[in-house]
Scaffold this motif. Structure first.
Motif, mmCIF file in Angstrom:
data_model
loop_
_atom_site.group_PDB
_atom_site.id
_atom_site.type_symbol
_atom_site.label_atom_id
_atom_site.label_comp_id
_atom_site.label_asym_id
_atom_site.label_seq_id
_atom_site.Cartn_x
_atom_site.Cartn_y
_atom_site.Cartn_z
ATOM 1 N N GLU A 205 36.083 30.859 44.231
ATOM 2 C CA GLU A 205 36.076 29.811 43.201
ATOM 3 C C GLU A 205 36.359 30.404 41.825
ATOM 4 O O GLU A 205 37.121 29.839 41.023
ATOM 5 C CB GLU A 205 34.713 29.108 43.210
ATOM 6 N N GLU A 206 35.767 31.554 41.563
ATOM 7 C CA GLU A 206 35.985 32.203 40.276
ATOM 8 C C GLU A 206 37.442 32.615 40.105
ATOM 9 O O GLU A 206 38.043 32.422 39.032
ATOM 10 C CB GLU A 206 35.069 33.422 40.159
ATOM 11 N N ARG A 207 38.022 33.199 41.171
ATOM 12 C CA ARG A 207 39.431 33.583 41.093
ATOM 13 C C ARG A 207 40.339 32.361 40.909
ATOM 14 O O ARG A 207 41.307 32.414 40.151
ATOM 15 C CB ARG A 207 39.836 34.341 42.369
ATOM 16 N N TRP A 208 40.015 31.269 41.605
ATOM 17 C CA TRP A 208 40.815 30.040 41.466
ATOM 18 C C TRP A 208 40.764 29.507 40.039
ATOM 19 O O TRP A 208 41.777 29.093 39.479
ATOM 20 C CB TRP A 208 40.303 28.988 42.446
ATOM 21 N N ARG A 209 39.600 29.563 39.430
ATOM 22 C CA ARG A 209 39.468 29.074 38.057
ATOM 23 C C ARG A 209 40.229 29.968 37.077
ATOM 24 O O ARG A 209 40.889 29.462 36.169
ATOM 25 C CB ARG A 209 37.988 29.004 37.661
#
Length: 242
Positions: A205-209
């Motif tokens: 999720e962090e990488r996607w954001r």
């Protein structure tokens, strides 16, 4: 994109079971500490065992609190989640070592409890075994008996030792304890795996954001120079000489 509710529910359920092992350790320690000294359980549940139960229970509860803090906001509390997982790894190593140690004790019952009977246990404690099993001494009436016990008043050819009674009781009690310890290990393993899954999901999720934010930033950077040049071109066109 957010952390799926099913993952958070699974994490919370396994965390609750893990927390339950810590509460159980404290509860069992509190129960044993109120046991009378002449109870037969004292051959297994020594003061060191009770102290270990209290330390382990407090450690697991504190570890679970770290997990609760991490689970409330996993996206912003990465270090809390990492600490939770690593603390469980330590718990698993200690629980496995204790379980193996208890299992090994079941293999050395003959020498261990014979020595304890002759040199360590009090007369009141030995009499508890003699009265419950109607035996006298460890190997026989001449091997460390407590003569005040009624079973030792029998003729020597009718009295028999308490070795089998001690070994049977210790073996069964140790079996229950190390089986329970290994159940704790499996619950700790489940809590650790759920924490690792939650960590992987929050990292994705962090990488996607970050990818989305960088894409928006790049598109804005690409649009800004073009619009600036266009504006200047439009402003400079009327001033050009024919």
């Amino acid at each position: 994109m957010e952390v799926k509710l099913s993952i958070r529910i699974s994490f919370g359920a396994l965390l609750a079971l893990y927390l339950g092992t810590g509460i159980a350790a404290l509860s069992v320690g509190g129960y044993f500490i109120h046991t009378e000294e002449n109870s037969r359980r004292s051959i297994i549940v020594t003061k060191n065992v009770i102290a270990l139960l209290f330390v382990a229970g407090a450690y697991i509860i504190l570890n679970a609190i770290v997990g609760i803090i991490a689970g409330l906001s996993p996206l912003s509390r990465k270090r809390w989640l990492q600490a939770y997982v690593w603390l469980i790894v330590i718990t698993m190593f200690v629980e496995t070592a204790v379980g193996i140690w208890l299992w090994l004790r079941t293999l050395d019952i003959d020498d261990l409890y014979g020595h304890n009977w002759r040199h360590l246990w009090s007369d009141s404690f030995k009499r508890t075994f003699q009265d419950s099993a109607q035996c006298c001494g460890y190997l026989g009436p001449l091997d460390g008996p407590v003569m005040a016990s009624p079973s030792c008043q029998l003729p020597s050819d009718r009295a028999y030792g308490c070795m089998k009674s001690v070994q049977k009781y210790a073996q069964s009690y140790l079996t229950y304890i190390y089986s329970g310890v290994f159940v704790f290990v499996f619950l700790s393993l489940g809590a650790m795996i759920s924490g690792m899954i939650l960590m992987i999901v929050r990292n994705d999720e962090e990488r996607w954001r970050w990818t989305r934010a960088n894409a928006i930033f790049r598109s804005m950077n690409q649009a800004t120079p073009d619009s600036t040049i266009t504006d200047k071109h439009r402003q400079g066109t009327p001033n050009q000489s024919p």
